[in-house]
Scaffold this motif. Structure first.
Motif, PDB file in Angstrom:
ATOM      1  N   SER A  99      34.753  45.807  39.623  1.00 40.86           N
ATOM      2  CA  SER A  99      35.379  45.518  40.980  1.00 40.86           C
ATOM      3  C   SER A  99      35.228  46.613  42.074  1.00 40.86           C
ATOM      4  CB  SER A  99      36.828  45.435  40.640  1.00 40.86           C
ATOM      5  OG  SER A  99      37.731  45.722  41.860  1.00 40.86           O
ATOM      6  N   SER A 152      35.333  39.593  46.103  1.00 37.99           N
ATOM      7  CA  SER A 152      36.239  38.244  46.107  1.00 37.99           C
ATOM      8  C   SER A 152      35.696  37.534  47.016  1.00 37.99           C
ATOM      9  CB  SER A 152      37.520  38.882  46.425  1.00 37.99           C
ATOM     10  OG  SER A 152      38.518  37.691  46.817  1.00 37.99           O
ATOM     11  N   GLY A 172      31.800  41.657  41.551  1.00 32.97           N
ATOM     12  CA  GLY A 172      32.553  42.727  42.158  1.00 32.97           C
ATOM     13  C   GLY A 172      33.245  42.397  43.517  1.00 32.97           C
ATOM     14  N   PHE A 179      38.329  40.944  43.052  1.00 38.87           N
ATOM     15  CA  PHE A 179      38.981  42.194  43.237  1.00 38.87           C
ATOM     16  C   PHE A 179      39.363  42.680  41.945  1.00 38.87           C
ATOM     17  CE2 PHE A 179      40.668  41.784  47.762  1.00 38.87           C
ATOM     18  CZ  PHE A 179      39.455  42.421  48.212  1.00 38.87           C
TER      19      PHE A 179
END
Length: 434
Positions: free
Chosen positions: A158, A116, A114, A153
């Protein structure tokens, strides 16, 4: 104070606070306080206490620390190295060969982390040394990692979609579903570009490796089973209606602990370090959300969002023109702020004009995430660029140049999503209408 005077003052306070090095949460609170003192009859301290408590006691936000903790546990397990060795045989015959491991590895890890930054760091530490040792072009290896790291993302679960859903009171389950097909589309665009680049630059590709026999391929597939099992447990439980996003996050943490224990890769000190790191990250995001909650109500007192929406409405912009304008706006914002800050800072102002233009808020959440993904690979404040700079020692602007083709592919993905909104809306409409 007149809005024509107040709006520039608030912008000055925001960027002045950020330029002084204040945390984003403090900067948002400072802007809200100035707005309250200038335009609100209510006592700022009472509004602050009420809105911060209300903004942070949202049940959906309970999923946030759990998904962050799950990612931290997996970062400290053998999951990433197993993914590389598991994916490599399946990409050996594709044009671009092991360069696809960055794309597929980031897509898989994004589906269980979840984040980046966590996706980029984990896959980068695993893949870049392997690709360099096998003679792959450094610039392409770094570029594919920078671009693919942004999947954290978009592909559920996310963190930024949870933040958007909590800030806009949208269904997080619908947002998660809406992110699946665009995530697959983006991975396909990246994979297609890698194939095209490798066919046009054969001289920059290493010699083909010996073919892998069926037994090795099956052994590689077995290494992927724990990752796929965790993805099915977390995402499948949401899609099938077995668990809410919060309950699925708990399932994910339990599954991550089982995986880490099974591989023997997580010691007791490592467990507490993962918990500590997740706590720090959660507190940072919660602080930003607290400041954003106060700023949202303060902006409501000033009337700026209402007047801005009216102004844009009077301009007679079509939905496409509005989205094009917002895309440029978010790209510029992304040069100075991180993705979560962009969402919480702007969504209260932008969403009313978006809904007034007839744009679905679930679709807009995916659009916003795609545009915010661009901010991860745009200097001077691009978090994926910082992560890769730390791993490789390359100059941040050099990393940004390597990532430029993938930035342009993100722009293309936004254009495709705008023309065909059902790419995002089809799955939630199908799965949750049953």
């Amino acid at each position: 104070m007149e809005i024509a005077t107040l709006a520039p003052l608030l912008v000055f306070v925001l960027f002045g606070a950020l330029a002084l090095g204040l945390w984003v949460g403090f900067a948002l609170i400072a802007v809200g306080l100035v707005a309250m003192l200038a335009a609100a009859p209510a006592p700022p301290e009472l509004v602050f206490a009420t809105k911060v408590w209300g903004g942070l006691t949202v049940w959906d936000l309970t999923a946030l620390p759990m998904f962050i903790w799950m990612g931290e546990i997996l970062v400290r397990s053998r999951l990433s190295s197993d993914m590389f060795s598991g994916l490599a045989p399946f990409t050996a015959r594709l044009p671009g060969r092991l360069l696809h491991v960055n794309v597929l590895g980031c897509a898989l890890f994004a589906a269980v982390s979840g984040s980046s930054a966590a996706t980029t760091a984990t896959i980068g530490r695993m893949s870049l040394p392997e690709l360099k040792a096998r003679g792959y072009d450094d610039r392409m290896a770094i570029g594919t990692l920078a671009g693919s790291g942004t999947f954290g993302f978009l592909i559920p679960p996310s963190i930024i979609l949870i933040v958007y859903g909590a800030a806009t009171e949208q269904s997080i389950a619908r947002l998660f579903l809406a992110g699946v097909v665009p995530g697959i589309m983006l991975a396909a665009l990246f994979g297609g570009y890698i194939m095209l680049w490798s066919l046009m630059n054969r001289d920059r590709m290493p010699a083909a490796e010996p073919p892998v026999d069926r037994r090795e391929t099956m052994a590689a597939a077995a290494r992927l089973l724990p990752v796929i099992g965790l993805i099915v447990a977390v995402i499948g439980s949401i899609y099938l209606g077995i668990a809410s996003p919060t309950e699925a996050a708990v399932i994910g943490v339990a599954g991550a602990l089982v995986l880490a224990a099974a591989t023997g890769a997580l010691s007791l000190p490592g467990f507490f370090e993962a918990l500590r790191s997740a706590t720090i990250t959660t507190c940072m995001i919660a602080f930003i959300l607290a400041g954003a909650s106060f700023l949202t109500v303060a902006m409501g007192y000033t009337g700026i969002p209402r007047d801005l929406a009216r102004l844009i409405g009077e301009m007679g912009l079509s939905p496409y023109a509005l989205l094009a304008m917002l895309t440029v706006f978010f790209i510029v914002m992304g040069m100075f702020l991180d993705g979560i800050s962009i969402v919480v800072l702007t969504v209260s102002i932008i969403l009313p004009m978006v809904t007034a233009a007839g744009i679905d808020p679930i679709w807009f959440g995916i659009f916003l995430v795609l545009v915010v993904e661009m901010s991860q690979i745009t200097p001077p404040v691009g978090f994926n660029l910082f992560v890769i700079q730390t791993i490789t020692g390359r100059d941040i602007f050099a990393v940004a140049r390597y990532a430029l083709p993938f930035f342009l592919l993100l722009v293309l993905a936004v254009a495709i999503l705008s023309v065909f909104p059902q790419i995002a809306l089809w799955l939630p409409g199908t799965m949750l209408s049953r």
